[in-house]
Design an enzyme around this catalytic site. Structure first.
Site, PDB file in Angstrom:
ATOM      1  CE  LYS A   1      -6.514   5.278 -32.946  1.00 59.07           C
ATOM      2  NZ  LYS A   1      -7.892   5.749 -33.193  1.00 59.07           N
TER       3      LYS A   1
ATOM      4  CB  SER B   1     -10.155   8.085 -33.356  1.00 58.09           C
ATOM      5  OG  SER B   1      -8.867   8.495 -33.768  1.00 58.09           O
TER       6      SER B   1
END
Length: 280
Positions: A122, A47
């Site tokens: 993230k 990701s």
């Protein structure tokens, strides 16, 4: 003879006790190091490509934003299941952290998932009070687009990656096993001047979103692999949604080493170009 035998047993017992003390002290020191200073983190998914690759191993700086309950590890060993909040729930609170400092837009942050409790990594995109929207794959922050410039093509081999055996997604797909898997690489610049690479594989539903207004005391995160990231764009179900300040664990600054194989122990698959690689 009996006296010598007793002395030998006493000496052996003392040696065992000293060994146990050493082990206990070592565990306490390691636990304090992990809780207060740095936490090891392994990248299990794609990701955050191409900033972070599956198999990257790094240490998270837990001093960067101060401490909350999330700074403590959860303990899950067999029948023992103790949540970090049960151990360190007294540290800080929703709008307060012990020795806290505010994160900056563009920081790569490990945080505790607000719903599942898992550790996620993230990039911080939206600060409290921001309005964030994605339109045609471009991020808008407070109605201003974050500029994107072409940065070439990201190449990887279509093969299973990491312990989970995940397959990459390709802009030129579908491609066969062993073939060249390509993604468009773009250089995105956030309002504070932080620039980083993102990947794009084409038009996806998540390329167009509603406007998200970040609540006070919360943050909005996105993965750099924009079409393959479960992040703050998902508010329902077990989506990440808005992340409370108290859920931040620390900042990722540098990859320590990286393995392209299914295990970190397969040293012949280590990526030498990523040893101690600084992150942007």
């Amino acid at each position: 003879m009996a006296a010598k035998s007793g002395a030998a047993k006493s000496g052996a017992a003392a040696s065992i006790i000293e060994t146990l003390k050493t082990i206990v002290f070592a565990l306490l020191i390691a636990g304090a190091f992990r809780t207060i200073l740095f936490q090891p983190f392994y990248i299990p998914s794609g990701s955050m490509k191409d900033t972070l690759l599956i198999g990257d191993f790094l240490f998270v700086n837990k001093m960067a934003y101060g401490y909350s309950f999330a700074s403590c590890p959860s303990i899950n060993i067999g029948p023992v299941n103790i949540d970090a909040k049960d151990i360190c729930g007294w540290v800080g609170g929703e709008d307060n952290r012990l020795f806290g400092s505010a994160p900056e837009r563009g920081d790569i942050i490990v945080f505790r998932h607000p719903k599942t409790g898992e550790d996620y990594i993230k990039r911080l995109i939206g600060l409290p009070g921001d309005r964030v929207q994605v339109k045609d794959g471009v991020v808008y922050i407070n109605d201003v687009a974050a500029p994107q410039e072409d940065a070439g093509t990201f190449h990887e081999v279509m093969e299973r990656q990491g312990p989970q055996g995940l397959l990459p997604s390709c802009a030129n797909g579908p491609v066969g096993m062993g073939a060249d898997c390509q993604s468009q690489r773009l250089r995105e610049t956030l309002p504070n001047g932080v620039s980083h690479d993102i990947l794009n594989i084409g038009d996806q539903p998540q390329d167009n979103t509603p406007v998200y207004t970040v609540p006070e005391g919360h943050y909005f995160f996105m993965g750099d692999n924009r079409d393959n990231s479960a992040d703050s764009r998902w508010l329902t179900g077990n989506g990440v949604g808005f992340v409370p300040l108290e859920n931040l664990i620390g900042r990722a600054d540098r990859v320590i080493f990286s393995s392209a194989g299914r295990s970190l122990l397969q040293f012949w698959t280590w990526r030498p170009d990523r040893f101690f690689k600084a992150l942007d």
